[in-house]
Design a protein around this motif. Structure first.
Motif, short mmCIF file in Angstrom:
data_model
loop_
_atom_site.label_atom_id
_atom_site.label_comp_id
_atom_site.label_asym_id
_atom_site.label_seq_id
_atom_site.Cartn_x
_atom_site.Cartn_y
_atom_site.Cartn_z
N VAL A 160 128.55 12.41 -25.91
CA VAL A 160 129.72 11.94 -25.18
C VAL A 160 130.65 13.13 -25.00
CG1 VAL A 160 131.74 10.43 -25.22
CG2 VAL A 160 129.56 9.62 -26.16
N VAL A 161 130.98 13.46 -23.73
CA VAL A 161 131.83 14.61 -23.43
C VAL A 161 133.28 14.15 -23.35
CG1 VAL A 161 132.31 16.47 -21.81
CG2 VAL A 161 129.95 15.74 -22.20
N GLU A 162 134.15 14.77 -24.16
CA GLU A 162 135.55 14.40 -24.20
C GLU A 162 136.46 15.60 -23.96
OE1 GLU A 162 136.19 12.60 -27.98
OE2 GLU A 162 135.26 10.68 -27.42
N VAL A 163 137.67 15.33 -23.49
CA VAL A 163 138.68 16.38 -23.30
C VAL A 163 139.40 16.61 -24.62
CG1 VAL A 163 140.75 17.06 -22.05
CG2 VAL A 163 138.96 15.75 -20.89
N GLY A 180 141.51 13.39 -24.97
CA GLY A 180 140.92 12.12 -25.39
C GLY A 180 140.16 11.42 -24.29
N ASP A 181 140.37 11.85 -23.02
CA ASP A 181 139.62 11.26 -21.92
C ASP A 181 138.13 11.56 -22.07
OD1 ASP A 181 141.97 10.40 -20.86
OD2 ASP A 181 141.98 11.77 -19.14
N ARG A 182 137.31 10.57 -21.78
CA ARG A 182 135.86 10.79 -21.76
C ARG A 182 135.46 11.09 -20.32
NH1 ARG A 182 131.10 6.27 -22.97
NH2 ARG A 182 129.36 7.61 -22.36
N ILE A 183 134.81 12.24 -20.11
CA ILE A 183 134.37 12.63 -18.77
C ILE A 183 133.03 11.95 -18.47
CG2 ILE A 183 133.78 14.54 -17.24
CD1 ILE A 183 136.69 14.50 -18.10
N LEU A 184 133.02 11.15 -17.41
CA LEU A 184 131.81 10.39 -17.07
C LEU A 184 130.97 11.08 -16.01
CD1 LEU A 184 133.42 6.83 -16.90
CD2 LEU A 184 132.30 7.93 -18.85
N SER A 185 131.64 11.62 -14.96
CA SER A 185 130.88 12.27 -13.88
C SER A 185 131.77 13.26 -13.15
CB SER A 185 130.33 11.23 -12.90
OG SER A 185 131.40 10.64 -12.18
N ALA A 186 131.13 14.13 -12.40
CA ALA A 186 131.83 15.11 -11.56
C ALA A 186 131.07 15.21 -10.24
CB ALA A 186 131.91 16.46 -12.24
N ASN A 187 131.77 14.96 -9.14
CA ASN A 187 131.13 14.96 -7.82
C ASN A 187 129.90 14.06 -7.78
OD1 ASN A 187 133.08 16.70 -6.87
ND2 ASN A 187 131.81 18.53 -7.06
N GLY A 188 129.98 12.95 -8.51
CA GLY A 188 128.89 11.97 -8.51
C GLY A 188 127.77 12.24 -9.49
N THR A 192 126.76 14.66 -19.26
CA THR A 192 126.35 14.37 -20.64
C THR A 192 126.52 15.58 -21.54
OG1 THR A 192 124.05 14.93 -20.08
CG2 THR A 192 124.70 12.61 -19.93
N GLU A 193 126.84 16.74 -20.94
CA GLU A 193 127.08 17.96 -21.70
C GLU A 193 128.25 18.71 -21.08
OE1 GLU A 193 123.52 20.24 -21.63
OE2 GLU A 193 122.31 18.70 -22.61
N ALA A 194 129.03 19.36 -21.94
CA ALA A 194 130.20 20.10 -21.46
C ALA A 194 129.81 21.18 -20.46
CB ALA A 194 130.95 20.70 -22.64
N ILE A 211 136.49 14.00 -10.36
CA ILE A 211 136.11 13.72 -11.75
C ILE A 211 136.40 12.26 -12.09
CG2 ILE A 211 136.58 14.26 -14.17
CD1 ILE A 211 137.21 17.11 -13.31
N GLU A 212 135.38 11.59 -12.58
CA GLU A 212 135.53 10.22 -13.07
C GLU A 212 135.63 10.26 -14.58
OE1 GLU A 212 133.43 5.79 -12.72
OE2 GLU A 212 132.34 7.59 -12.11
N TYR A 213 136.57 9.51 -15.13
CA TYR A 213 136.81 9.54 -16.57
C TYR A 213 137.04 8.13 -17.11
CZ TYR A 213 141.69 8.92 -15.19
OH TYR A 213 142.84 8.43 -14.64
N GLU A 214 137.04 8.03 -18.44
CA GLU A 214 137.37 6.78 -19.11
C GLU A 214 138.50 7.06 -20.09
OE1 GLU A 214 135.28 4.23 -22.54
OE2 GLU A 214 134.16 4.16 -20.64
N ARG A 215 139.57 6.26 -19.99
CA ARG A 215 140.74 6.44 -20.86
C ARG A 215 141.15 5.08 -21.43
NH1 ARG A 215 145.41 8.76 -17.60
NH2 ARG A 215 144.01 10.59 -17.59
N ASP A 216 141.13 4.97 -22.75
CA ASP A 216 141.50 3.72 -23.43
C ASP A 216 140.71 2.54 -22.88
OD1 ASP A 216 143.39 5.12 -24.94
OD2 ASP A 216 144.94 4.84 -23.40
#
Length: 370
Positions: A160-163, A180-188, A192-194, A211-216
């Motif tokens: 899980v890649v996190e900021v 704390g944001d989890r990075i889900l995707s970049a340009n689609g 899965t790795e920094a 950039i798509e992310y997940e926060r809380d």
């Protein structure tokens, strides 16, 4: 009658003009040197730093000698020789830069390098912020190294890649992405790795990145435009965030190393972990040094200060050195006497190099050649 009636009065003998000019030139040169000694400069000096054996011990924060790699929950084996990680020390910072005299001495020393201040201490980033970023990069490299080593040995690891933080308050991602944001995707592309995000940003050449992310528990998407900056001492496009990768390991791997920052020890950490978890001496009992970042998939990446690390390894007694293939152009023509350098691009390459050194058959191992 008096004596010396015919004597001619003596006259002081003056120095030749050429001699006087030479003396004044020396005086002026010394005066200029003294003035330059106190004038501020826009450079810092890189020099060889301490060397640490990843299969040996290191001093903890309490001053106690502890295994640099400690594993709990899995069978471990004795090791021999060394697998040394190399470091670079920086002389100077924004608060105090080296004098011109110190720079002149460093320019004449092949083990040192004079580099622009901004290349090591970017504008807008304090010394404290830089140290925090390097500390996060070190923690991240340890996790990536553990993942690479365990994957090499057949273990399943999740990612899980996190900021971890922002480089500065005016970074391109400031106000858009938060720690704390989890990075889900970049340009689609799923992240899965920094290193994936870093590579996608470089491929874009400065173009905006979606950039798509997940926060809380909630998803969001932002567009961030990179700026020209530095990663591990190399020119690169950056968005000003520090990433860390969380993994689900089958057992506990602890790496004890204080006062060292940055990602460049990753490959040597991974080799040390593999050595501790497998029977026999991975290095054949030899003293081997190296450097290089590593990703969870085993990819070895370039680092800064490669020439200083070569001299640091040689001075510590190593005869063999593993260098990232991407750094080979900096290695050619700068290898200290007595050191043999092999080029590696993956963890598998590194293991093959150790096998060749251990067996005494190094003829087919790739080297950095001009």
């Amino acid at each position: 009658m008096t004596l010396f009636d015919d004597a001619t009065p003596s006259r002081s003998r003056s120095l030749p003009r050429r001699t006087l000019v030479g003396m004044w030139a020396i005086v002026v040169a010394v005066a200029v040197l003294v003035v330059l000694t106190f004038l501020p400069t826009a450079y810092v000096i890189q020099r060889p730093g301490p060397v640490y054996d990843t299969i040996g011990t290191a001093e903890s924060a309490d001053g106690e000698e502890m295994p640099l790699i400690e594993i709990d929950g899995a069978e471990t084996y004795p090791t021999e020789g060394t697998l040394d990680l190399t470091t670079v020390q920086v002389v100077g910072n924004r608060e105090r830069t080296p004098s011109w005299f110190e720079l002149a001495v460093a320019w004449l020393d092949p083990a040192r390098a004079v580099v622009p201040l901004d290349a090591v201490f970017p504008q807008g980033v304090t010394t404290e912020q830089r140290e925090e970023q390097n500390a996060v990069l070190m923690v991240d490299s340890q996790a990536e190294a553990t993942a690479a080593a365990l994957s090499e040995l057949g273990h399943d690891v999740g990612a899980v890649v996190e900021v971890a933080g922002l480089a500065s308050d005016d970074a391109p991602a400031a106000g858009l992405i938060e720690p704390g944001d989890r990075i889900l995707s970049a340009n689609g592309t799923a992240i899965t790795e920094a290193t994936q995000l870093r590579e996608l940003i470089q491929e874009g050449g400065g173009a905006p990145v979606q950039i798509e992310y997940e926060r809380d528990g909630e998803r969001g998407s932002v567009e961030v435009t990179p700026e020209d900056g530095q990663i591990a001492g190399e020119q690169a496009w950056v968005i000003g965030i520090t990433l860390t990768t969380a993994f689900d390991f089958p057992f506990d791997v602890k790496i004890q190393l204080d006062n060292v920052g940055g990602p460049s020890a990753g490959m040597m950490f991974a080799l040390g972990i593999v050595d501790v978890l497998t029977p026999g001496a991975l290095n054949g009992g030899e003293q081997i040094a190296g450097t290089g970042t590593i990703a969870a998939d085993g990819t070895v990446g370039p680092i800064g200060g490669i020439r200083q690390k070569l001299y640091g390894a040689r001075d510590a007694g190593a005869e063999w050195f593993l260098a990232p293939a991407a750094n080979c152009n900096e290695v050619v023509g700068h290898v200290p006497d007595g050191l043999h350098v092999f080029s590696v691009a993956t963890l598998d390459d590194s293991l093959k190099a150790l096998e060749g050194i251990s067996s005494g058959d190094t003829a087919d191992l790739p080297t950095c050649s001009g």
